[in-house]
Design a protein around this motif. Structure first.
Motif, PDB file in Angstrom:
ATOM      1  N   UNK A  98       0.820  -1.208   0.000  1.00 57.72           N
ATOM      2  CA  UNK A  98       0.000   0.000   0.000  1.00 57.72           C
ATOM      3  C   UNK A  98       0.854   1.259   0.000  1.00 57.72           C
ATOM      4  N   UNK A  99       1.934   1.238   0.753  1.00 59.63           N
ATOM      5  CA  UNK A  99       2.846   2.389   0.757  1.00 59.63           C
ATOM      6  C   UNK A  99       3.471   2.552  -0.626  1.00 59.63           C
ATOM      7  N   UNK A 100       3.861   1.436  -1.240  1.00 58.64           N
ATOM      8  CA  UNK A 100       4.418   1.509  -2.589  1.00 58.64           C
ATOM      9  C   UNK A 100       3.418   2.107  -3.571  1.00 58.64           C
ATOM     10  N   UNK A 101       2.146   1.686  -3.462  1.00 63.42           N
ATOM     11  CA  UNK A 101       1.109   2.250  -4.327  1.00 63.42           C
ATOM     12  C   UNK A 101       0.914   3.734  -4.034  1.00 63.42           C
ATOM     13  N   UNK A 102       0.995   4.122  -2.743  1.00 66.38           N
ATOM     14  CA  UNK A 102       0.868   5.527  -2.367  1.00 66.38           C
ATOM     15  C   UNK A 102       1.988   6.379  -2.937  1.00 66.38           C
ATOM     16  N   UNK A 103       3.199   5.839  -2.958  1.00 64.23           N
ATOM     17  CA  UNK A 103       4.346   6.562  -3.533  1.00 64.23           C
ATOM     18  C   UNK A 103       4.141   6.758  -5.029  1.00 64.23           C
ATOM     19  N   UNK A 104       3.647   5.722  -5.711  1.00 60.79           N
ATOM     20  CA  UNK A 104       3.423   5.849  -7.156  1.00 60.79           C
ATOM     21  C   UNK A 104       2.292   6.827  -7.465  1.00 60.79           C
ATOM     22  N   UNK A 105       1.263   6.863  -6.606  1.00 64.80           N
ATOM     23  CA  UNK A 105       0.216   7.875  -6.797  1.00 64.80           C
ATOM     24  C   UNK A 105       0.784   9.279  -6.582  1.00 64.80           C
ATOM     25  N   UNK A 106       1.702   9.412  -5.617  1.00 61.54           N
ATOM     26  CA  UNK A 106       2.336  10.704  -5.376  1.00 61.54           C
ATOM     27  C   UNK A 106       3.100  11.187  -6.595  1.00 61.54           C
ATOM     28  N   UNK A 107       3.622  10.242  -7.365  1.00 57.86           N
ATOM     29  CA  UNK A 107       4.348  10.569  -8.598  1.00 57.86           C
ATOM     30  C   UNK A 107       3.399  10.796  -9.778  1.00 57.86           C
ATOM     31  N   UNK A 108       2.119  10.483  -9.577  1.00 51.75           N
ATOM     32  CA  UNK A 108       1.152  10.606 -10.663  1.00 51.75           C
ATOM     33  C   UNK A 108       1.017   9.350 -11.498  1.00 51.75           C
TER      34      UNK A 108
END
Length: 459
Positions: free
Chosen positions: A151-161
């Motif tokens: 989930x954190x990995x997915x959150x980081x990728x969302x932060x990158x767009x």
């Protein structure tokens, strides 16, 4: 501006639409896997197996809520750093949130694992159902650090767009789970334990997908440093803890609703249960809205682009209106089909039709609350999100459903919830707009003195 800050450029409407829809598909995969699990276990012809997973799901919800909360921290902190152009800071925050989440979730597993039978007994599981639920949950809970990391990995990728790869994390996990379920449940004859092992393996697969995206595609994990971790831990907690509390408000509201509904008999309870299963599937695009708006706000806040922040809010409202308009019409059209599929009694059918005809519109106003939550979570006021959500779960639920139930019977419970969503949606959205304006005025006042002190400073 660095190329990675893609959400500071282009159409905010396009960003909100694409990130919301990909987030919705990711959520949909989770809900569908739950249905697949229940379907396969129901084929065993053992009602205790289905009941066991039902009891365990109540606890799994809380563990997943913790993962969602920490992933919100990752999205907020990393997106702001990306927007400001500080890639090194973004990498540092990414690795520190990851370590924070895995460490915290490991502590939760250590504390929770031996207490699983006692917790299940407390919430009502007994006999063989208790034994099966314990086996299922004690296997599945071991994967909590893996859920947290993915989930954190997915959150980081969302932060990158990169919403598409963030979607792949849950989508891939859902596919693996659905494939392994029949193999382990029936092929190897493991039953409930097989369902738990399938979910556990799927969660580790999710880690591999998220790690590939964050580390190999985006190269966004910095080198871990203990002193920098200690420095960042407070900022992570200031977002994660309120987000955890915010996530706990939904079960509170559901408990209040079920308590009042039970006074109208089993048919009313059955109708609310059916509606509760329909809502996450139909309105998953609304539930994904907060996670979609957050990165857009975070990057543009870091880039000091308040014009785009205002545009992002307006784009989110337009998206929510279009989505709700289409889905509410769809629900109205298929209400008789829902009654037939769920074999609802006449009393239950009345509530389902009332929801589909008159109450479903309230999810537009609930989307306004989700937008407000994204604003406060990503712009430094996460406790306001907590207060708004708990306000909706208590003041926006209990007195309203009690009042309207006096005149409308069981329909009043659904209508009271809808009125609460309207009130707190409008209130939250107004507060969020005013907060962004306050930040904008504060930024302008900070720039003005620096310009007067240094007339040669470039803009």
């Amino acid at each position: 501006m660095p190329k990675r800050a893609k959400l500071t450029q282009g159409s905010t409407l396009k960003h909100v639409f694409s990130m919301s829809l990909t987030g919705a598909l990711g959520l949909m995969s989770i809900f569908l896997v739950d249905l697949v699990d229940m379907f396969f276990l129901s084929m065993l012809g053992e009602k205790e197996a289905v009941a066991a997973v039902g009891f365990a799901s109540a606890i799994i919800f809380f563990t997943i809520s913790i993962g969602i909360a920490v992933s919100i921290s990752a999205t907020a902190l990393v997106s702001k750093a990306i927007g400001s152009g500080n890639i090194d800071l973004a990498k540092r925050r990414a690795v520190n949130v990851l370590v924070y989440g895995v460490f915290f979730s490991s502590i939760v597993v250590w504390w929770l694992w031996p207490k699983v039978p006692h917790i299940l007994l407390y919430i009502g599981a007994t006999g063989r159902t208790l034994d099966l639920a314990t086996d299922y949950l004690q296997i599945l809970i071991l994967g909590m650090p893996a859920v947290m990391a993915s989930m954190i990995g997915a959150g980081i990728m969302r932060a990158l767009g990169d919403a598409r790869r963030a979607m792949y994390v849950t989508l891939a996990g859902g596919i693996v789970n659905a494939v392994l379920d029949p193999i382990l449940i029936f092929g190897l004859g493991l039953g409930v334990q097989g369902a738990a092992i399938a979910s556990l393996l799927a969660r580790f697969f999710m880690v591999a997908i998220s790690y590939h995206g964050v580390m190999h595609i985006h190269k966004m994990l910095g080198t871990f440093d203990l002193m920098e971790f200690i420095k960042d831990a407070k900022g992570i907690s200031l977002i994660a803890v309120p987000a955890m509390l915010t996530n706990m408000s939904s079960p509170l509201a559901n408990a209040i609703v079920m308590e009042y509904t039970s006074s109208f008999g089993d048919d009313a309870v059955a109708a609310v249960a059916i509606i509760g299963r329909v809502i996450p599937v139909v309105f998953c695009g609304i539930f994904a809205l907060s996670g979609a708006v957050g990165p857009v706000l975070g990057q543009n806040y870091g880039a000091v682009r308040f014009d785009r922040m205002h545009n992002a809010i307006s784009s989110a409202v337009l998206y929510a209106f279009c989505y709700c308009a289409v889905l509410c019409v769809f629900l109205y059209q298929v209400q008789d089909w829902l009654v037939e599929v769920f074999n609802a009694s006449a009393e239950s059918a009345e509530l389902i039709r009332f929801f589909s005809t008159f109450v479903s519109f309230s999810f537009f106003f609930q989307s306004l609350l989700f937008i407000a939550i994204a604003v406060f979570n990503n712009l430094g006021k996460p406790f306001v999100s907590t207060l708004l959500n708990f306000g909706r779960a208590t003041l926006g639920t209990w007195p309203l459903i009690a009042f309207f139930a006096l005149f409308m019977d069981a329909n009043g419970i659904l209508f009271g919830q809808a009125v609460g969503s309207v009130i707190f949606g409008c209130l939250g959205f107004y507060m969020a707009r005013k907060y962004i304006e306050t930040l904008e005025e504060k930024e302008a006042s900070n720039i003005a003195p620096s310009r007067s002190n240094n007339h040669d400073e470039p803009l």
